[in-house]
Design a protein around this motif. Structure first.
Motif, PDB file in Angstrom:
ATOM      1  N   SER A  79      15.880   0.352 -20.309  1.00  0.00           N
ATOM      2  CA  SER A  79      15.052  -0.036 -19.157  1.00  0.00           C
ATOM      3  C   SER A  79      14.716   1.177 -18.287  1.00  0.00           C
ATOM      4  N   GLY A  80      14.383   2.310 -18.908  1.00  0.00           N
ATOM      5  CA  GLY A  80      14.167   3.543 -18.155  1.00  0.00           C
ATOM      6  C   GLY A  80      13.019   3.470 -17.169  1.00  0.00           C
ATOM      7  N   GLY A  81      11.955   2.737 -17.525  1.00  0.00           N
ATOM      8  CA  GLY A  81      10.824   2.621 -16.612  1.00  0.00           C
ATOM      9  C   GLY A  81      11.198   1.854 -15.352  1.00  0.00           C
ATOM     10  N   SER A  82      11.997   0.812 -15.512  1.00  0.00           N
ATOM     11  CA  SER A  82      12.426   0.015 -14.356  1.00  0.00           C
ATOM     12  C   SER A  82      13.354   0.820 -13.453  1.00  0.00           C
ATOM     13  N   GLY A 110       7.288 -10.312   0.248  1.00  0.00           N
ATOM     14  CA  GLY A 110       6.595  -9.023   0.276  1.00  0.00           C
ATOM     15  C   GLY A 110       7.319  -7.882  -0.402  1.00  0.00           C
ATOM     16  N   VAL A 111       8.381  -8.181  -1.148  1.00  0.00           N
ATOM     17  CA  VAL A 111       9.139  -7.107  -1.803  1.00  0.00           C
ATOM     18  C   VAL A 111       8.433  -6.696  -3.091  1.00  0.00           C
ATOM     19  N   PRO A 112       8.021  -5.428  -3.201  1.00  0.00           N
ATOM     20  CA  PRO A 112       7.361  -4.982  -4.442  1.00  0.00           C
ATOM     21  C   PRO A 112       8.370  -4.903  -5.582  1.00  0.00           C
ATOM     22  N   VAL A 113       8.045  -5.545  -6.692  1.00  0.00           N
ATOM     23  CA  VAL A 113       8.968  -5.600  -7.826  1.00  0.00           C
ATOM     24  C   VAL A 113       8.267  -5.108  -9.088  1.00  0.00           C
ATOM     25  N   ALA A 114       9.001  -4.348  -9.891  1.00  0.00           N
ATOM     26  CA  ALA A 114       8.490  -3.879 -11.184  1.00  0.00           C
ATOM     27  C   ALA A 114       9.218  -4.641 -12.284  1.00  0.00           C
ATOM     28  N   GLY A 145      10.749   5.128  -5.815  1.00  0.00           N
ATOM     29  CA  GLY A 145      10.174   4.400  -4.685  1.00  0.00           C
ATOM     30  C   GLY A 145       8.851   3.722  -5.005  1.00  0.00           C
ATOM     31  N   PHE A 146       8.591   3.465  -6.304  1.00  0.00           N
ATOM     32  CA  PHE A 146       7.367   2.766  -6.705  1.00  0.00           C
ATOM     33  C   PHE A 146       7.504   1.264  -6.458  1.00  0.00           C
ATOM     34  N   ALA A 147       8.729   0.785  -6.485  1.00  0.00           N
ATOM     35  CA  ALA A 147       9.032  -0.624  -6.237  1.00  0.00           C
ATOM     36  C   ALA A 147      10.393  -0.668  -5.560  1.00  0.00           C
ATOM     37  N   GLU A 149       0.835  -1.220   0.000  1.00  0.00           N
ATOM     38  CA  GLU A 149       0.000   0.000   0.000  1.00  0.00           C
ATOM     39  C   GLU A 149       0.863   1.260   0.000  1.00  0.00           C
ATOM     40  N   GLU A 150       1.967   1.212   0.737  1.00  0.00           N
ATOM     41  CA  GLU A 150       2.885   2.355   0.752  1.00  0.00           C
ATOM     42  C   GLU A 150       3.415   2.637  -0.663  1.00  0.00           C
ATOM     43  N   HIS A 151       3.803   1.569  -1.357  1.00  0.00           N
ATOM     44  CA  HIS A 151       4.347   1.757  -2.708  1.00  0.00           C
ATOM     45  C   HIS A 151       3.254   2.182  -3.700  1.00  0.00           C
ATOM     46  N   LEU A 152       2.055   1.609  -3.557  1.00  0.00           N
ATOM     47  CA  LEU A 152       0.947   2.014  -4.448  1.00  0.00           C
ATOM     48  C   LEU A 152       0.574   3.478  -4.220  1.00  0.00           C
ATOM     49  N   ALA A 153       0.680   3.921  -2.973  1.00  0.00           N
ATOM     50  CA  ALA A 153       0.367   5.331  -2.672  1.00  0.00           C
ATOM     51  C   ALA A 153       1.356   6.263  -3.378  1.00  0.00           C
ATOM     52  N   ARG A 154       2.620   5.867  -3.387  1.00  0.00           N
ATOM     53  CA  ARG A 154       3.628   6.693  -4.094  1.00  0.00           C
ATOM     54  C   ARG A 154       3.350   6.701  -5.602  1.00  0.00           C
ATOM     55  N   ILE A 155       2.933   5.550  -6.126  1.00  0.00           N
ATOM     56  CA  ILE A 155       2.596   5.484  -7.557  1.00  0.00           C
ATOM     57  C   ILE A 155       1.443   6.456  -7.844  1.00  0.00           C
ATOM     58  N   ASP A 156       0.426   6.441  -6.977  1.00  0.00           N
ATOM     59  CA  ASP A 156      -0.702   7.368  -7.127  1.00  0.00           C
ATOM     60  C   ASP A 156      -0.239   8.811  -7.161  1.00  0.00           C
ATOM     61  N   THR A 157       0.733   9.138  -6.314  1.00  0.00           N
ATOM     62  CA  THR A 157       1.180  10.515  -6.191  1.00  0.00           C
ATOM     63  C   THR A 157       2.014  10.979  -7.382  1.00  0.00           C
TER      64      THR A 157
END
Lengths: 114, 485
Positions: free
Chosen positions: B156-159, B74-78, B166-168, B28-36
């Motif tokens: 790989s600029g998006g990654s 639980g590690v968020p990965v892109a 801090g999205f992943a 949720e912390e990472h998804l919140a940063r993505i939202d922002t």
């Protein structure tokens, strides 16, 4: 300095004698691409500039140097001939543009071009 | 709440395994940063919020049941969007794949999932991984999180941006000529191209098959080691994968630099800007101060790497991309017969840079020119590999810049393909030789933007490369702590 790879970039506004619009047109056909006249002119200029830059290796003495295909020098890798897991046919066909009777469907292959 | 969520993958996994935070909280912390911030950065082609929430809940129930959730719990990965994800669109940032959904997962995707990671999205790239700025995407450019007027590097600029923003906590990219290391440098993350064959490429949509490798972007060297240990090791489904166990890297990180022989390439191609050169000099000093021996080496063919690469990689690409013909995958432009359908589909589906490279490669392989271009390039490739092997007789690792400059402005090089290609001058040779290379964040340069120092090592010496990288990271941390004190 070896090669001058970073310095000495060729200007893109000069047409190279290393490749012609006829060459590029042929290459585009081989690659199954259609170019407009403008795209053909641009591609000829760009590819020519690149080939001019790549001419830096023309002067190297490469006689007797073994060509390198891949870093691990693999040739053929074979596995035992046993039945393994395969992809799900329906899933594969569902991702194709057109499918029919469990096969990929394409437009007519012969008869219209000639 | 957000203060309790660690940034580093190693610490997230530890906290989730011990139950001090849940995988869902981390997500949720990472998804919140993505939202922002995602709207201004555009790191992702697709955010998998629902799937990720489901997966995080699964990890949390595994922890609750007292079972082992894995080393990346639980590690968020892109995931770079040229990695196949079963049932989830995989685009290569190209129109030609349409809404194609792969019928299988890439081996690396499977291994990350088995290790407990949570996939949060598919990241943007230069179409088919061809580019150094992530501007060649059919879905628009990605921006550098440090300065959104600038590129994140590529392909790989998006990654790279996803980790930097801090999205992943970690992401995967692919590196054919520098496509992990250059964006890592420009975004201030760690980025690793391991030894050719160390990581399975099953499910990586091929660009240059004798060059492509998958590797991680992370905040720290230890995180990169953890990720690579999870994804490396033989895969019978990739005939180019080396028959060896997973890489052993984390055990080497505290060995220090004492006795390490570090090569300085005296005939390195010019082109690094003064701010980057200054950081590189500082990196040599840092390793020397830690007990390493700095040794001058020559790699005479280094400078020919760009030419060899831009003949070999497009040649392989022209062959690999022949499969995109409107028959099996994604998009098709209708035409009265099959040949016209191939032409129409490929003409509509590929972007300008991809067409340019397909044509260059087709030319380099065409009758009458193959020996002069592709054949000679393969011989130059051998010279480069031989020169590196000779240098490594005297040194354990080599340091170079990762990128000649800090991040440049969006649009700066977009109209000059050759200028863009020069971004990869220092990264290309190790793709040709098959040796590992990594970029380590090493302070800042012009405009306060990140600089990366590249550590190179011989094939299968990834652990030695990591040992040197860990020492460089300790130096940077000690400088930062000194500045705060």
């Amino acid at each position: 300095m070896a090669g001058g790879a970073v310095e000495g970039v060729d200007s893109l506004d000069r047409v190279s004698d290393r490749i012609s619009t006829a060459d590029v047109s042929k290459v585009a056909t081989l690659a199954r691409l259609t170019l407009t006249d403008d795209e053909l002119a641009t591609a000829t200029t760009e590819l020519g500039a690149m080939l001019d830059h790549f001419a830096e290796i023309d002067a190297l003495d490469l006689d007797g140097v073994e060509p390198m295909n891949n870093p691990t020098n693999l040739v053929n890798v074979m596995r035992d001939d046993v039945v393994g897991e395969t992809l799900d046919r329906d899933e594969v066909l569902a991702a194709a543009p057109m499918a029919e009777d469990d096969r990929f469907r394409v437009p007519p292959i012969i008869g219209l071009d000639d | 709440m957000s203060n309790e969520i660690p940034e580093q993958a190693t610490m997230i996994a530890e906290a989730v395994r011990f139950g001090t935070v849940s995988a869902s909280q981390v997500l949720e912390e990472h998804l919140a940063r993505i939202d922002t911030r995602e709207a201004e950065i555009h790191a992702f082609n697709l955010v998998l919020a629902d799937e990720a929430r489901e997966r995080a809940a699964e990890i949390d129930s595994i922890v609750a049941e007292g079972r082992d959730p894995g080393p990346l719990a639980g590690v968020p990965v892109a995931l770079k969007d040229n990695l196949c994800t079963r049932g989830i669109p995989t685009t290569c940032s190209s129109k030609i794949l349409g809404d194609w959904k792969p019928p299988y997962d890439a081996t690396v995707v499977k291994r990350l999932s088995e290790a407990g990671a949570v996939a949060v999205g598919k990241t943007n790239l230069d179409e088919f991984a061809m580019g150094s700025s992530t501007e060649n995407s059919a879905f628009g450019p990605t921006r550098n999180p440090h300065d959104t007027t600038r590129v994140p590097g590529g392909s790989s600029g998006g990654s790279a941006a996803a980790v930097a923003a801090g999205f992943a906590a970690i992401s995967l990219g692919s590196d054919t000529g520098g496509s992990i290391r250059q964006p890592a440098a420009l975004c201030g993350t760690v980025g690793v191209k391991p030894t050719y064959g160390a990581v399975s490429r099953l499910g990586l949509i091929a660009f240059g098959s004798s060059l492509d490798q998958i590797g991680p972007f992370t905040h720290t060297v230890d995180d990169a080691a953890l990720t690579l240990e999870a994804i490396s090791g033989h895969d019978p489904a990739d005939s180019t994968s080396i028959e060896r166990p997973p890489l052993d890297l984390r055990s080497k990180l505290m060995m220090g630099a004492a006795g390490l022989r570090v090569g300085r390439v005296t005939d390195l191609p010019a082109g690094a800007s003064p701010d980057v050169q200054q950081r590189l000099d500082e990196a040599f000093d840092a390793l020397a101060a830690a007990g390493a021996e700095i040794v001058d080496v020559e790699v005479p063919a280094f400078g020919y790497g760009l030419t060899a690469y831009y003949l070999i990689a497009p040649a392989e690409a022209s062959s690999n991309l022949a499969r995109f013909d409107g028959v099996r995958f994604g998009a098709r432009t209708s035409a009265p017969d099959t040949n016209q359908m191939y032409m129409a589909t490929r003409t509509d589906g590929f972007g300008a840079e991809v067409k340019r490279r397909i044509m260059l490669g087709t030319y380099a392989l065409s009758a009458g020119y193959q020996e002069a271009y592709y054949g000679r390039a393969q011989k130059v490739r051998r010279l480069i590999a031989n020169d590196f092997a000779a240098a490594y007789a005297n040194v354990d690792v080599i340091l170079t810049p990762a990128s000649p400059t800090v991040a440049f402005e969006v649009g700066d090089k977009a109209s000059d393909p050759l200028a863009m290609y020069l971004c990869d001058t220092y990264t290309i040779p190790s793709n040709l030789s098959g040796d590992p290379g990594m970029s380590v964040p090493f302070g800042t340069g012009d405009h306060g933007l990140p600089v990366g120092v590249q550590v190179l090592a011989p094939a299968l010496q990834d652990h030695t490369m990591f040992r040197a990288a860990a020492e460089l990271e300790r130096y940077v941390q000690s400088q930062q702590e000194g500045a705060l004190a």
